[in-house]
Design a protein around this motif. Structure first.
Motif, PDB file in Angstrom:
ATOM      1  N   ARG A 176      38.524   9.049  28.470  1.00  0.00           N
ATOM      2  CA  ARG A 176      38.239   8.664  27.191  1.00  0.00           C
ATOM      3  C   ARG A 176      38.416  10.018  26.324  1.00  0.00           C
ATOM      4  N   ALA A 225      37.585  10.291  23.113  1.00  0.00           N
ATOM      5  CA  ALA A 225      36.500  10.525  22.432  1.00  0.00           C
ATOM      6  C   ALA A 225      35.274  11.464  23.031  1.00  0.00           C
ATOM      7  N   ASP A 226      35.222  11.506  24.221  1.00  0.00           N
ATOM      8  CA  ASP A 226      34.478  12.160  25.111  1.00  0.00           C
ATOM      9  C   ASP A 226      34.950  13.846  25.361  1.00  0.00           C
ATOM     10  N   TYR A 246      38.453  16.164  21.097  1.00  0.00           N
ATOM     11  CA  TYR A 246      38.359  15.357  20.154  1.00  0.00           C
ATOM     12  C   TYR A 246      37.405  15.683  19.171  1.00  0.00           C
ATOM     13  N   ARG A 247      36.199  16.018  19.854  1.00  0.00           N
ATOM     14  CA  ARG A 247      34.813  16.318  19.022  1.00  0.00           C
ATOM     15  C   ARG A 247      35.078  17.719  18.154  1.00  0.00           C
ATOM     16  N   GLU A 284      38.158  17.785  14.263  1.00  0.00           N
ATOM     17  CA  GLU A 284      37.836  16.599  13.472  1.00  0.00           C
ATOM     18  C   GLU A 284      39.161  16.231  12.784  1.00  0.00           C
ATOM     19  N   GLN A 298      40.603  13.158  14.492  1.00  0.00           N
ATOM     20  CA  GLN A 298      39.659  12.131  14.547  1.00  0.00           C
ATOM     21  C   GLN A 298      39.875  10.652  14.050  1.00  0.00           C
ATOM     22  N   GLU A 351      38.238   5.898  18.644  1.00  0.00           N
ATOM     23  CA  GLU A 351      37.677   6.571  19.901  1.00  0.00           C
ATOM     24  C   GLU A 351      37.679   5.947  21.140  1.00  0.00           C
ATOM     25  N   ASP A 352      38.161   5.006  21.210  1.00  0.00           N
ATOM     26  CA  ASP A 352      38.647   4.252  22.819  1.00  0.00           C
ATOM     27  C   ASP A 352      39.769   4.644  23.327  1.00  0.00           C
ATOM     28  N   THR A 353      40.506   5.538  22.598  1.00  0.00           N
ATOM     29  CA  THR A 353      41.906   6.096  23.108  1.00  0.00           C
ATOM     30  C   THR A 353      41.726   6.746  24.719  1.00  0.00           C
TER      31      THR A 353
END
Length: 244
Positions: free
Chosen positions: A188, A190-191, A195-196, A199, A202, A206-208
């Motif tokens: 994932r 977003a995890d 990704y975090r 920014e 973003q 998020e489910d990419t």
């Protein structure tokens, strides 16, 4: 007059004999022609690809329920270039290219074509649905070219295209399968710290999911060992990125 008729008749006989010979030759030897021709064409395609592709080019692919603007595509490419591995003290040895396929589920399209008052634009929905189907077909064909191995995909695309059958198992890529794994083949986005921390990217849903596909054996950029190593390096740079 008769002589001309005889000449014309003779010409027809010669032509029929040739066609008969050609038909007989093709019947008995067609596979001797088809097989070498196939490998000749395959060789030419591979030669052209190898001679025209720059060794530093790495194509990353996005396929999912989002349509990136030109500015967003550039931001994603710049971010990927920023984290790409640097070798021999050079500023950057990789040039990341980006291919995008906006592919939406029916639910996503219904949400897009329903306004705040609950009015539904069925014409727009149906048109977008056909366009999305065309994009999905184009994506399916592109995957088979082997021109990309690093993929950002929505769960819907991942499932629809059975990418788990084409992906490298996470157990082959990591000593321990990451906790943010979607399944045995995908992570994932977003995890990830990538990704975090960045920014600016973003805008990606998020489910990419992030997937590394296995190399093609005979064609495409991934069939080249050195090029596939570059794909793998970019993949690792994404999933192992640390906040700076």
């Amino acid at each position: 007059m008769k002589r001309e008729e005889k000449q014309q008749t003779g010409e027809i006989v010669v032509q029929n004999r040739f066609l008969t010979w050609l038909d007989n030759f093709w019947y008995h030897h067609k596979w001797h022609v088809i097989v070498p021709a196939f490998f000749l064409i395959l060789f030419v395609i591979c030669f052209v690809q190898c001679s025209t592709k720059e060794s530093g080019d790495v194509t990353v692919t996005y396929a999912g329920g989002y349509t990136m603007t030109a500015e967003e595509q550039q931001i994603l490419k710049n971010t990927l270039n920023a984290i790409s591995p640097k070798k021999d003290g050079q500023e950057n040895t990789l040039k990341n290219l980006l291919v995008t396929y906006p592919i939406y589920t029916d639910d996503e399209l219904r949400a897009l074509f329903t306004d705040q008052d609950g009015n539904f634009d069925n014409y727009g929905f149906q048109t977008a649905k056909m366009q999305s189907a065309d994009q999905l077909n184009g994506f399916a064909s592109f995957v088979k070219t082997g021109e990309s191995s690093v993929f950002f995909v929505s769960p819907a695309v991942y499932e629809a295209q059975n990418l788990d059958y084409l992906a490298v198992p996470l157990s082959d890529l990591f000593d321990t399968v990451p906790a943010n794994a979607y399944d045995a083949y995908a992570i994932r986005l977003a995890d990830t710290e990538f990704y975090r921390y960045y920014e600016a990217i973003q805008f990606l849903p998020e489910d990419t999911l992030i997937v590394l596909l296995q190399p093609m054996l005979l064609w495409g950029a991934s069939s080249d060992g050195e090029k596939y190593e570059a794909f793998r390096d970019v993949y690792y740079a994404i999933v192992n990125a640390k906040a700076q």
